[in-house]
Design an enzyme around this catalytic site. Sequence first.
Site, short mmCIF file in Angstrom:
data_model
loop_
_atom_site.label_atom_id
_atom_site.label_comp_id
_atom_site.label_asym_id
_atom_site.label_seq_id
_atom_site.Cartn_x
_atom_site.Cartn_y
_atom_site.Cartn_z
CG HIS A 360 -2.05 -0.74 0.86
ND1 HIS A 360 -2.85 -1.65 1.97
CD2 HIS A 360 -2.79 -1.07 -0.18
CE1 HIS A 360 -3.85 -1.99 1.49
NE2 HIS A 360 -3.80 -1.82 0.09
CB CYS A 673 -10.87 -2.57 -19.59
SG CYS A 673 -12.07 -4.08 -19.61
#
Length: 753
Positions: A360, A673
């Site tokens: 993160h 995508c």
Amino acid sequence: MLTTLRRIVLAFGQEPDLDSALQSLVSQVKTAMATQCCSIYLANEELQHFLLMASDGLAKDSLGQVRIAFNEGLVGMVGQREEPINIANAQRHPRFKHAPEVKEEAFNAFLGTPIIHQRRVLGIISVQQQESRQFNENEEAFLVTLAAQLATTLSSAESRGMISAMCKRVDKTHLRAIPGASGLASGQCFVSRPLADLRRITLTKQGNKSKQKKRLQLAIARAYRDMSQMRNRMSGTIPKDTLDIFDMYQQMLSSASIGDDIEANIDAGWDAQSALKLVIDRYVAQFEAVEDSYIRERAVDIRDLGNRVLLHLQDYQQKHVRLPDDLILVAQEVTASMLAEYQHKGLRAIISLSGSINSHAVILARALGIPAIMGVGDLPLTSFAERPAIVDGYSGEVFLSPSAEQVTHYQRLMDEERELQQEVREVTELEPVTEDGHAIELLMNAGLVAEFDQSMKHGSSGIGLYRTEIAFMERTSFPSEQEQVSAYQNVLASFPGQTVVMRTLDIGGDKTLEYFPINEANPFLGWRGIRVTLDHPEIFLVQVRAMIRANIGQENLQILLPMITSLQEVDEALRLIEQAFLEIAQEQSVDIQKPQVGVMIEVPSLIFQISQLAERVDFFSVGSNDLTQYLLAVDRNNERVASLYDAYHPAVLRALNFIAKQSGEKNMSLSLCGELAAEPGGAILLLAMGYDKLSMNSFNIPRIKWVIRHISLQHARQMLETCLQLDTADAVHQYINRQLEQLGFGGFIRAGK
């Protein structure tokens, strides 16, 4: 011998320090094989030599000093041949290289075998003996088996930068590790050590259970407040979907299971700190045992939260520390909370001795535009303290105490990078049109956020993929129809007059719901996507009804069906969508618009059913990530084969081109995508193939828009024609990179402009 092998490999994997692990390994192998010497050499590909790193039998002062070129000596021959070499009298062999500093004159017999991971020689392990004899088949088999098992562990150490750090001890000013977030920065290193560390806690019993529980609850509440403050501090600086990292931290802190587990340990007699340590250590061990690298990295978040709670349990008051104005944050493991703490204090870059690109902290660094280097290795933190440094987030290099020439060189590159970033920002709100007038749409992938402000759109013209499953994953039960209506209304209203493509629930594979578990031996080939929702029409109908109701008054919804394999699945899904539409139409007093429906082309079988599909649906959207995975039969989350996953593989490019041609003949709207759309080279090739729309993470849109506005469709088609004739993915990459440099796009793939 199998028991001995397991014991040696297990001990090696459990040793936290690579130096100690290697030295212990050679001693155990020497004893197990009853030889007089065992040694390990590690490969340094940059300098093209093997470095003697550990030995029980050779001179200790030669460790880390003796280098054998890849084309020299018996060790080099083992590496070149990539097979075991068993020689009765090594010193008489023509490839023997005498190195007086290792003091091996007494040894004659030599057996060496390569340590190979994914076709790369990571090192050589050898045994030697005074007696002139060939090692027998059992001894050779033992060493070969040991090397094969060591390969995975050594590869993991290499990915964390530990081997690179060991091999570069002679030059502690130039380090190379894992590039986490691109960019350049210079500044002064500031070493951050955890104020509280659960690993230092000694387990202690405590009689007053009520007092300990109150201490724990207060500490958790304060840690929860810390996360709120960090989120607020970063709000407006990064996209809201990235800020959800801190929401996840708060959810973990408020999780009943964690709190109950800690209190259960207090009831068992442990004090609050010990109870916290026992629970956090158990959760960390569970996450670290998971193969998926992204999930495994969550162990860092658990440990970070545990230390944050411990900080408040210890009621530690942080002293004021003077920080440099141009701060390069260095830590054993940089966490998201660390980055949030320092990002408004002159933070220029981060260097993490451990950690990976899935952390993160890296996600936040990318959103903030801060260069990040991960996995530098087992260097002491003191070697960074208060030293000036240059960080190259493109190559993963760190230059400590850089020379005047290096400073001048990188200052020029940083100036060029700022110029390029400014040019990219200037096209954010302009249309993506090529130099010869061909227009294409750039849309964003989304799913974590229900509402979008203008700054989060980055010049996109809508949403090309809204992942509805993320909202399902954040709950403890299926959301009601009205809850889904509210969420979808917010998304649709954020893009008035612009397309919003919502994918129906796509669970299975690597996406699971706690309240709807799917346990399969091979989940990516199992019950996932449309297969699940067609088997549960009650789930599918509720979701589609919610989408159609949310679209009333907006009229910008398109529905996308994932993981389609057959025409029967399309027919059944369309029947259910028609049923939901008619139900809503009867309920409403106003006319409602039926949304367009498309399918995701991600299963190879659909490539050969495009003509029939075009008669049933309104548009196609290629899911390039899964299509690549299925075409190449590669699980991209499996580190043993992940290197084979490559969207530039000739077969993948030809499949994408075939899809585009077939869709064009049927006048079907076609989008893609996937990660390929967000890369300059990939976007150029897709533009040339004829894709109408490209969908990607929003922060990539401005640079892809800049690339499209600075190339002609004719040039793009010439590049595509060449790529389709190449035989390997490596050849495609090399050609694309040369073209990007010639076009002036090199600043998107390396430092500078």
